[in-house]
Design a protein around this motif. Structure first.
Motif: not given
Length: 696
Positions: A340-351
């Motif tokens: 449901g977050s527009m900033m933290m998604g829809p993909q996994t952030y790979v650091n």
């Protein structure tokens, strides 16, 4: 009166006891460089104050300070150099922080009740004590295996340690048990520490500073003629740990380790061989209503390695040490999408994707006694450090993540494999002028390669940058693949005047100068407003090489007095500056510890004053806060009830002084709750402390 409610810690707790590190007796140079502290009954007593933070045990060592983190995860500094610039080994294991905020620092993996002794080598260290560091070495060892005496069929022993403090209702408990005969020994220990959020000197709660941790370990040792084989294995569970000077908290840290050591004496010399493996599953997020939110961040870290050390006699007055070491570290750091977050998604952030850091080392050193007064130590160490990381990805490529999307594309297009060849050199000389005077002169060239986050953190959005920060300063950081290793050239002198044996008087003075080429500092990219506060500011920074210099002096003393009293204390002065101007971060202002000790029969006690000057040399690039000077008064007493039972009691910050530790960073959890001005992290208010240790 505040903080005088005594928690129900008599069901939980633990540590060791009160006092500071003592000066080691005269001996070979390698031993004399160390501040050696040992377990109860062997001359060392740690503060029995309910703390589960092993980094705080050496607080009375001159030049040693800790940078506050979570309740069990402070970061040690020696003469202005800390964290990854120190070599920290626990039972032979090199453990790397598997966290972009270094929440799982190496010393967080062992409880104070489980420690047998600590060796601290500050500044100029022998090459056999480790490479890939420029500030010093901390060697931590668990309690040694217990064996029976020849002829005894079975020996059992154990220890129970309980302690607690009223401020934050912190408790710490440790239990250990051993069963052995003359050849075989088995031991088990478990320790638990927990605390609520603490109060400052004005009685205000410091938000998100609660913690809980459990450490368990088992030991199996076999002893034969001239040799010993030791196997240790254990687990750690930290279900939560708040970090008031970070944007995130620890919501889980599960670790497993195993290490094997073989120590054997032959006709030609001694062999010390060890191998180890350690794995960490780490999670950051939010767990308390004191700082709510949703943003899971997961990290997997794996350490493995071995070390071989051969000690050979070289004539009647010399010793040669040869060694080979391997350490490998693997890191995966990823941030699952938030539904449901527009900033933290829809993909996994790979650091960090398949981060690799492998070190292989060879060294040799020679220690020689020249006549009756001179002793020398010379050594050289070569290390090859290889690093690499895989492709990364942002949460998305939409407008809200445009900066990260562009940064990921540029990062993935780069060649990321790096190799450093690092050379360490050490030379020391010791002169015994007479029975009461010793001088030591030391010089060294030490190197450290960047860590994986310094080279491979890549996010350029403000949120992503603030998630990489082990400094507690509220800023945001991005890595630099092209970083060079740090190279420190150090010169140090120690003058030691002493007399009267172990309980006599001494004065020790240690001035030093340290020039660091390619010191890993920062360049400023921009500014932002943390938590959208209008009055608070943070800096966006990129890791960069800059030359720097650090210099200062440490002073320690002991003076026996009549009536079983002694005046003890130490003082430290450190300055750190960049060659192109500006002060270095996390440099402690001048400070001193003055104490009056009492010891007679079963009684012991101490009244001490900790003095810290105003911090007026701060890192402007990191917006480091200036802090006011302060004085803290502490009082402690102990009573040996019988041979194996000891009681302790004390009060810390007796006057309930409101203060901010100059290495505490900024109070981010308070800023999140109040949206006001950013302030330095407040220190602990007054606390009553009680402890009990029972041996059986």
């Amino acid at each position: 009166m505040k903080h005088l409610h005594i928690p129900a810690f008599l069901a939980l707790a633990g540590a060791a006891l009160n006092a500071g590190a003592q000066t080691a007796p005269d001996g070979p140079i390698e031993a004399r460089m160390r501040v050696i502290v040992s377990a109860i009954g062997e001359g060392w007593r740690a503060p029995q104050n309910g703390s589960g933070d092993a980094a705080s045990l050496l607080g009375a060592t001159p030049g040693y300070r800790v940078a506050q983190g979570g309740g069990v995860s402070s970061l040690p500094t020696i003469n202005g150099l800390g964290d990854d610039r120190l070599k920290i080994r626990i039972d032979g294991m090199e453990i790397t922080s598997a966290c972009a905020n270094h929440m799982n620092a190496p010393l967080s993996y062992i409880d104070p009740t489980q420690i047998g002794h600590i060796d601290v080598l500050a500044g100029v260290t022998p090459v056999s004590a480790g490479g890939d560091s420029i500030g010093g070495t901390l060697t931590v060892k668990s309690a040694a295996p217990v064996f029976g005496v020849d002829g005894e069929r079975l020996v059992t022993s154990g220890k129970l340690s309980l302690s607690g403090r009223s401020n934050g209702e912190a408790v710490n408990a440790g239990v250990s048990a051993n069963v052995a005969n003359e050849r075989l020994s088995f031991g088990y220990s478990v320790a638990q520490a927990r605390g609520h959020s603490y109060d400052d000197g004005d009685g205000r709660r410091v938000l998100a500073s609660m913690y809980r941790s459990t450490n368990q370990s088992a030991l199996l040792a076999l002893r034969g003629d001239g040799q010993r084989l030791t196997l240790r294995a254990g687990v750690q569970r930290i279900p939560y740990q708040g970090f008031p000077n970070q944007y995130m908290d620890m919501t889980g840290n599960d670790a497993t380790f195993a290490n094997l050591n073989w120590l054997s004496t032959f006709g030609w010399g001694e062999l010390d061989a060890s191998a180890y493996w350690q794995s960490t599953r780490h999670e950051m997020g939010f767990f308390t209503p004191e700082r709510p939110g949703t943003m899971p961040m997961l990290t997997d870290g794996r350490n493995a390695g071995y070390a071989l050390k051969i000690t050979l006699p070289a004539g009647e007055a010399g010793t040669v040490r040869l060694g080979h070491e391997l350490h490998t570290f693997r890191l995966d750091d990823f941030w699952p999408a938030v539904p449901g977050s527009m900033m933290m998604g829809p993909q996994t952030y790979v650091n960090i994707n398949d981060g690799r850091r492998d070190r292989i080392a060879l060294y040799g050193e020679a220690e020689t006694r020249h006549g009756g007064r001179w002793t020398s130590l010379f050594g050289a160490r070569w290390e090859s450090v290889r690093m690499d990381a895989g492709a990364v990805q942002p949460y998305s490529s939409n407008m809200m993540n445009a900066a990260d999307a562009a940064a990921a594309q540029a990062f993935n297009a780069r060649a990321r494999r790096q190799r450093d060849g690092n050379l360490d050199l050490t030379a020391l000389a010791r002169f015994e002028a007479d029975a009461n005077t010793t001088y030591e002169l030391a010089a060294a060239r030490k190197t450290r390669s960047p860590n994986l986050y310094e080279r491979y953190s890549w996010g350029r959005g403000t949120m992503a940058m603030t998630m990489t920060n082990w400094f507690g300063d509220g800023n945001g950081y991005v890595g630099n693949i092209d970083l060079k290793p740090e190279t420190a050239t150090t010169l140090a002198l120690t003058a030691h005047w002493h007399g009267g044996g172990a309980d006599g008087w001494f004065v020790k003075l240690n001035p030093y100068y340290n020039r660091v080429s390619d010191y890993i500092d920062v360049d400023t990219l921009g500014r932002f407003n943390p938590y959208r506060s209008k009055s608070a500011q943070g800096a966006l920074l990129r890791f960069a090489n800059h030359d720097a210099r650090l210099y200062g002096a440490n002073l320690s003393w002991r003076m026996p007095l009549p009536a079983s009293l002694a005046l003890t204390g130490n003082a430290a002065y450190t300055r750190g500056k960049r060659a192109d101007g500006g002060d270095l971060y996390h440099i402690s202002p001048p400070n001193a510890l003055l104490a009056l000790d009492y010891s007679h029969g079963p009684w012991s006690g101490q009244v001490e004053t900790k003095l810290v000057a105003h911090k007026d040399h701060a890192d402007a690039r990191r917006l480091e806060p200036h802090t006011a000077g302060y004085a803290l008064f502490n009082a402690r007493a102990g009573y040996q009830l019988r041979k194996n039972v000891r009681l302790s009691a004390g009060v810390s910050n007796l006057m309930d002084k409101q203060y901010a530790d100059p290495l505490g960073g900024v109070y981010l959890s308070g800023l999140a709750a109040q949206r006001g001005a950013l302030q330095a992290l407040p220190g602990y208010g007054r606390s009553v402390e009680l402890g009990l240790t029972i041996g059986f």
